[in-house]
Write a protein that holds these residues in place. Sequence first.
Motif, PDB file in Angstrom:
ATOM      1  N   PHE A  32      38.915 -37.492 -10.455  1.00 41.29           N
ATOM      2  CA  PHE A  32      39.212 -37.873  -9.517  1.00 41.29           C
ATOM      3  C   PHE A  32      40.957 -38.109  -9.875  1.00 41.29           C
ATOM      4  N   TRP A  33      40.606 -39.071 -10.577  1.00 44.75           N
ATOM      5  CA  TRP A  33      41.852 -39.942 -10.763  1.00 44.75           C
ATOM      6  C   TRP A  33      43.486 -38.823 -11.186  1.00 44.75           C
ATOM      7  N   GLN A  34      42.608 -38.138 -12.391  1.00 46.38           N
ATOM      8  CA  GLN A  34      44.405 -37.028 -12.469  1.00 46.38           C
ATOM      9  C   GLN A  34      44.989 -36.446 -10.758  1.00 46.38           C
ATOM     10  N   PRO A  35      44.418 -35.877 -10.341  1.00 47.80           N
ATOM     11  CA  PRO A  35      45.498 -36.190  -9.065  1.00 47.80           C
ATOM     12  C   PRO A  35      46.541 -37.968  -7.974  1.00 47.80           C
ATOM     13  N   LYS A  36      45.718 -38.738  -8.743  1.00 51.13           N
ATOM     14  CA  LYS A  36      46.525 -39.369  -7.893  1.00 51.13           C
ATOM     15  C   LYS A  36      47.076 -40.107  -9.276  1.00 51.13           C
ATOM     16  N   MET A  37      47.925 -39.375 -10.101  1.00 53.06           N
ATOM     17  CA  MET A  37      48.373 -40.427 -10.972  1.00 53.06           C
ATOM     18  C   MET A  37      49.883 -41.062 -10.825  1.00 53.06           C
ATOM     19  N   HIS A  38      50.138 -40.257  -9.578  1.00 55.28           N
ATOM     20  CA  HIS A  38      51.751 -41.167  -9.995  1.00 55.28           C
ATOM     21  C   HIS A  38      51.812 -41.512  -8.481  1.00 55.28           C
ATOM     22  N   ARG A  39      50.770 -42.028  -8.094  1.00 51.51           N
ATOM     23  CA  ARG A  39      50.641 -43.660  -6.932  1.00 51.51           C
ATOM     24  C   ARG A  39      51.665 -44.068  -6.898  1.00 51.51           C
ATOM     25  N   ALA A  77      56.660 -44.736 -21.550  1.00 54.43           N
ATOM     26  CA  ALA A  77      56.895 -45.904 -20.212  1.00 54.43           C
ATOM     27  C   ALA A  77      56.261 -47.127 -21.066  1.00 54.43           C
ATOM     28  N   GLU A  78      56.996 -48.089 -20.798  1.00 50.09           N
ATOM     29  CA  GLU A  78      57.143 -49.595 -21.240  1.00 50.09           C
ATOM     30  C   GLU A  78      55.221 -50.234 -20.656  1.00 50.09           C
ATOM     31  N   GLU A  79      55.213 -51.339 -21.259  1.00 47.91           N
ATOM     32  CA  GLU A  79      53.963 -52.134 -20.695  1.00 47.91           C
ATOM     33  C   GLU A  79      53.413 -52.664 -19.608  1.00 47.91           C
ATOM     34  N   GLY A  80      54.327 -52.898 -19.114  1.00 43.47           N
ATOM     35  CA  GLY A  80      55.067 -53.695 -17.571  1.00 43.47           C
ATOM     36  C   GLY A  80      54.406 -52.126 -16.381  1.00 43.47           C
ATOM     37  N   GLU A  81      55.389 -51.429 -17.053  1.00 40.16           N
ATOM     38  CA  GLU A  81      55.153 -50.205 -15.653  1.00 40.16           C
ATOM     39  C   GLU A  81      53.829 -49.786 -15.961  1.00 40.16           C
ATOM     40  N   LEU A  82      52.883 -49.207 -17.200  1.00 37.62           N
ATOM     41  CA  LEU A  82      51.504 -48.784 -17.330  1.00 37.62           C
ATOM     42  C   LEU A  82      50.385 -49.579 -16.468  1.00 37.62           C
ATOM     43  N   ALA A  83      51.243 -51.163 -17.334  1.00 40.42           N
ATOM     44  CA  ALA A  83      50.277 -52.127 -16.176  1.00 40.42           C
ATOM     45  C   ALA A  83      49.858 -51.996 -15.319  1.00 40.42           C
ATOM     46  N   ARG A  84      51.312 -51.741 -13.813  1.00 41.42           N
ATOM     47  CA  ARG A  84      51.569 -51.526 -13.105  1.00 41.42           C
ATOM     48  C   ARG A  84      50.976 -50.392 -12.113  1.00 41.42           C
ATOM     49  N   ARG A  85      50.971 -49.248 -13.049  1.00 44.39           N
ATOM     50  CA  ARG A  85      50.048 -47.765 -13.430  1.00 44.39           C
ATOM     51  C   ARG A  85      48.989 -48.440 -12.388  1.00 44.39           C
ATOM     52  N   LEU A  86      47.992 -48.843 -13.534  1.00 46.38           N
ATOM     53  CA  LEU A  86      46.728 -49.168 -14.210  1.00 46.38           C
ATOM     54  C   LEU A  86      46.521 -49.793 -12.490  1.00 46.38           C
ATOM     55  N   THR A  87      47.023 -50.957 -12.150  1.00 43.37           N
ATOM     56  CA  THR A  87      46.334 -51.843 -11.313  1.00 43.37           C
ATOM     57  C   THR A  87      46.313 -50.195  -9.924  1.00 43.37           C
ATOM     58  N   ALA A  88      46.859 -50.019  -9.778  1.00 41.11           N
ATOM     59  CA  ALA A  88      47.197 -49.100  -8.955  1.00 41.11           C
ATOM     60  C   ALA A  88      46.188 -48.082  -8.697  1.00 41.11           C
ATOM     61  N   LEU A  89      45.950 -47.947  -9.967  1.00 39.51           N
ATOM     62  CA  LEU A  89      44.769 -46.445  -9.605  1.00 39.51           C
ATOM     63  C   LEU A  89      43.629 -46.979 -10.044  1.00 39.51           C
ATOM     64  N   VAL A  90      43.025 -48.170 -10.834  1.00 39.34           N
ATOM     65  CA  VAL A  90      41.997 -48.942 -10.342  1.00 39.34           C
ATOM     66  C   VAL A  90      41.276 -50.108  -9.245  1.00 39.34           C
ATOM     67  N   ARG A  91      42.148 -50.229  -8.640  1.00 42.32           N
ATOM     68  CA  ARG A  91      42.013 -50.891  -7.602  1.00 42.32           C
ATOM     69  C   ARG A  91      41.091 -50.994  -6.141  1.00 42.32           C
TER      70      ARG A  91
END
Length: 230
Positions: A139-146, A63-77
Amino acid sequence: METVAQRLGHEFNNLLLLKHALTHMSAVGDDRTLQSYQRLEFQGDRVMALVVTDMLMQEFPIAEEGELARRLTALVRNETCVEIARELELGDDIYLGSGEAGSGGRKKKAILGDVCESVIAAVYVDGGFPAAQKFVRRFWQPKMHRYDQAQRDSKTELQEWAQSQSLAVPEYGIVRRMGPDHAPEFLVEVNVKGYAAMRAAGGSKRSAEHAAAYRMLLREGVIEAENDDE
């Protein structure tokens, strides 16, 4: 405190850390033996982001940086932290001043989100990074594909856009498949005649197709990137 620690899955050497992590500033008052969770919340936010970033790097190796950043935002919000705090039933264990408790503080999203982060820091300070990593992964692994779920309608939207432009239906193809059988990673390319192809990766062919469609929609200005500000 011990029952809370059991729910967290961490055996504390210093239960006072956990008490601090659950203490809202409204409960401190003149009691100098108490500390609010503010400093721990600050630290926990950074520890959580580091662990989740590491998880994403392993889960999505191409995955590229932009996609990783969006995934990170979804998981730590904050919404995700609130959800986990509720899963752990932390609301009833928060130390609040009478005024805050009377105004429904135990159910306030801002407080629950902060407490989730402060608990991560308490585990980190008490047991080190491996303990915090274990807690976050649990607790976060089940949410990795949000992020995949947020893009579930991208293929439909791309097809509708193509049709509105009198273009052929978008075509998808697998560029390559990576990873072991139990955790595959797909790189998919979407083509719309007359436009440059777009690629994206995902943990399944379906999620990769949605991600590619989403990225093409962004590039062509059909949709705007989500605002990640809280």
